[in-house]
Design a protein around this motif. Structure first.
Motif, short mmCIF file in Angstrom:
data_model
loop_
_atom_site.label_atom_id
_atom_site.label_comp_id
_atom_site.label_asym_id
_atom_site.label_seq_id
_atom_site.Cartn_x
_atom_site.Cartn_y
_atom_site.Cartn_z
N PHE A 144 0.83 -1.21 0.00
CA PHE A 144 0.00 0.00 0.00
C PHE A 144 0.87 1.26 0.00
CE2 PHE A 144 -3.71 -2.53 1.56
CZ PHE A 144 -4.59 -2.11 0.59
N ALA A 145 1.93 1.27 0.80
CA ALA A 145 2.80 2.44 0.86
C ALA A 145 3.45 2.72 -0.49
CB ALA A 145 3.87 2.24 1.94
N LEU A 146 3.92 1.66 -1.17
CA LEU A 146 4.51 1.82 -2.50
C LEU A 146 3.49 2.37 -3.48
CD1 LEU A 146 6.82 1.36 -4.55
CD2 LEU A 146 5.97 -0.99 -4.81
N ASN A 147 2.30 1.83 -3.46
CA ASN A 147 1.25 2.28 -4.37
C ASN A 147 0.88 3.74 -4.10
OD1 ASN A 147 -1.05 1.72 -6.33
ND2 ASN A 147 -2.21 2.27 -4.50
N ASN A 148 0.73 4.11 -2.82
CA ASN A 148 0.37 5.48 -2.48
C ASN A 148 1.45 6.47 -2.89
OD1 ASN A 148 -1.82 4.24 -1.37
ND2 ASN A 148 -1.46 4.88 0.72
N ALA A 149 2.72 6.10 -2.65
CA ALA A 149 3.82 6.99 -3.02
C ALA A 149 3.88 7.20 -4.54
CB ALA A 149 5.14 6.42 -2.50
N LEU A 150 3.67 6.13 -5.29
CA LEU A 150 3.71 6.25 -6.75
C LEU A 150 2.54 7.07 -7.28
CD1 LEU A 150 4.88 2.67 -7.81
CD2 LEU A 150 6.17 4.80 -7.93
N TRP A 151 1.36 6.92 -6.66
CA TRP A 151 0.22 7.74 -7.07
C TRP A 151 0.48 9.22 -6.81
CZ3 TRP A 151 -3.29 7.15 -10.47
CH2 TRP A 151 -3.87 5.91 -10.72
N LEU A 152 1.05 9.54 -5.65
CA LEU A 152 1.37 10.94 -5.35
C LEU A 152 2.39 11.48 -6.34
CD1 LEU A 152 1.53 10.75 -1.45
CD2 LEU A 152 -0.24 11.86 -2.83
N ALA A 153 3.39 10.67 -6.70
CA ALA A 153 4.37 11.09 -7.71
C ALA A 153 3.70 11.29 -9.07
CB ALA A 153 5.49 10.06 -7.81
N TRP A 154 2.77 10.42 -9.41
CA TRP A 154 2.06 10.53 -10.69
C TRP A 154 1.25 11.82 -10.76
CZ3 TRP A 154 1.88 8.26 -15.36
CH2 TRP A 154 0.75 8.45 -16.15
N TYR A 155 0.52 12.14 -9.70
CA TYR A 155 -0.27 13.37 -9.70
C TYR A 155 0.62 14.60 -9.76
CZ TYR A 155 -4.43 10.65 -8.52
OH TYR A 155 -5.47 9.77 -8.56
N ALA A 156 1.74 14.58 -9.02
CA ALA A 156 2.59 15.76 -8.96
C ALA A 156 3.41 15.96 -10.23
CB ALA A 156 3.53 15.65 -7.75
N LEU A 157 3.95 14.88 -10.80
CA LEU A 157 4.88 14.99 -11.91
C LEU A 157 4.22 14.90 -13.28
CD1 LEU A 157 7.78 12.74 -10.54
CD2 LEU A 157 7.56 15.23 -10.40
N VAL A 158 3.02 14.30 -13.33
CA VAL A 158 2.40 14.05 -14.64
C VAL A 158 1.07 14.77 -14.78
CG1 VAL A 158 1.57 12.27 -16.22
CG2 VAL A 158 3.56 11.81 -14.78
N VAL A 159 0.13 14.47 -13.87
CA VAL A 159 -1.22 15.02 -14.01
C VAL A 159 -1.20 16.54 -13.93
CG1 VAL A 159 -3.52 15.08 -12.99
CG2 VAL A 159 -2.27 12.92 -13.13
N ARG A 160 -0.37 17.08 -13.03
CA ARG A 160 -0.31 18.54 -12.86
C ARG A 160 0.76 19.17 -13.76
NH1 ARG A 160 -3.75 19.91 -9.05
NH2 ARG A 160 -4.28 18.46 -7.38
#
Length: 395
Positions: A144-160
């Motif tokens: 879960f921690a790995l998944n959450n960290a990657l999602w936060l990176a995805w939102y910060a680096l890609v989606v935004r």
């Protein structure tokens, strides 16, 4: 979206159209092509408008994008990049804006990540808690921690970062592939939790060491083939937008997810059946009413739902954007998905009787300062009482 053939074709057509068009008198901005849209010669201190491109997911072609020509005859430059900028933010209808839903995901994943890392730190610190059951919990927390960290990176680096999304660099596609793998490990480790509970309860004679080895291999290796196949298919198809899409779930990913959730549902049903059978067998010939023990067992079993991921059965099918309850579905999914890590950490670490006993014992030892001539005896008595309390709670 960034098809090289389309870009070359549209750029050639744009240059031809601008060359054949007489520029306005006075100061003006020369016509240009920004890889999405062709902009004509535009008089200084005015705004050019163009239809929104229909090949960009989420854009509405009936809306208009715009580009500002400054008073000195240059296209307006974005302060962040220092490059000429076209405004496509108006191509998304307000009702299609999902920025608030993304904010819910980011907040939920952040809170869950902190709780999961704290849980892992506690379980790593107290080696006396280490057993097969706790090891399975720790791997689930790590997933879960790995998944959450990657999602936060995805939102910060890609989606935004629309420029990154449009360019679709290799690291962005690699991040998406890693994200898909981490997401699948959530389901496989929830399946491992269900399999472990079911095996321990139903099979009285089982080697926990062999079972744990099998679960470790399944939890981390089982998602690899599905993730690799999905990434290979996307790479072969040359998909744009960092491989992000809102289309139907891919078969190679959906099969593993559905199998994990349905198997956990079957495990839970059988666990409830076995518990009820054992409770009836030990209940004697008393009146047929639920005892406190039975109610406690049923309540404890219901708490397995977030551990096994059974809340996903409530949101199996995503409705179309035009549906009236689409927004409600998105918010419900954002909350249940992003806060599952927090829920699991609270239920199976922060509210765990064994963990609380260890924390209370450790806090007493660290904060209580007895006289020098009685330090050893006091410390030993605290350790013994704490160990006895932990032993009683285990039973």
């Amino acid at each position: 979206m960034d098809d090289p053939e389309r870009i070359a074709r549209d750029q050639l057509a744009c240059e031809l159209a601008n060359n054949q068009t007489e520029p306005p008198p006075g100061v003006y901005c020369a016509g240009t092509f920004d890889t999405w849209q062709c902009w004509p010669h535009t008089r200084a201190n005015t705004t050019a408008f163009a239809p929104c491109p229909d090949f960009v997911p989420g854009f509405t072609p009936t809306l208009m994008a715009h580009k500002l020509c400054t008073e000195n005859g240059t296209w307006w430059q974005h302060p962040a990049s220092g490059k000429p900028w076209s405004n496509y933010t108006t191509c998304v209808r307000p009702e299609d804006d999902v920025s608030e839903i993304i904010a819910v995901y980011e907040a939920g994943y952040s809170v869950s990540l902190v709780a999961l890392l704290l849980s892992l730190a506690i379980l790593f610190y107290f080696k006396s808690l280490r057993c097969a059951r706790i090891t399975v919990h720790m791997n689930l927390f790590a997933s879960f921690a790995l998944n959450n960290a990657l999602w936060l990176a995805w939102y910060a680096l890609v989606v935004r970062a629309p420029a990154t999304l449009a360019a679709s660099p290799a690291w962005c596609r690699a991040l998406h592939a890693a994200l898909q793998y981490a997401l699948l490990t959530n389901y496989t480790w929830m399946l491992c939790e269900g399999l472990y509970l079911h095996t321990v309860l139903v099979s009285a004679f089982v080697s926990e060491r062999r079972l744990l080895r099998a679960l470790l291999a399944a939890g981390w290796l089982l998602p690899l083939p599905s993730a690799v196949v999905s990434a290979a298919r996307r790479a072969a198809a040359g998909e744009p937008l960092c491989w992000a899409d809102d289309g139907a779930p891919r078969l190679e990913l959906a099969l593993l997810v559905c199998a994990a959730v349905l198997l956990n549902l079957a495990f839970l049903c059988n666990i409830v059946r076995v518990l009820c059978t054992k409770l009836r067998a030990g209940g004697g010939a008393g009146p047929a009413r639920p005892s406190a023990t039975a109610l406690h067992a049923l309540r404890a079993t219901c708490l397995l739902a977030p551990l096994l991921g059974l809340q996903y059965l409530l949101t199996p099918c995503r409705p179309a954007r035009a549906a009236r309850y689409w927004l409600l579905y998105e918010y419900a999914t954002a909350l249940t998905t992003s806060l599952q890590g927090l829920c699991v950490a609270v239920l199976y670490c922060f509210c765990n009787g064994e963990v609380l006993a260890q924390l209370r014992r450790r806090w007493r030892v660290l904060t209580f300062r007895p006289r020098a001539n009685s330090t050893t005896n006091t410390t030993v008595s605290f350790v013994r009482s704490g160990a006895a309390g932990a032993g009683e709670e285990k039973v």
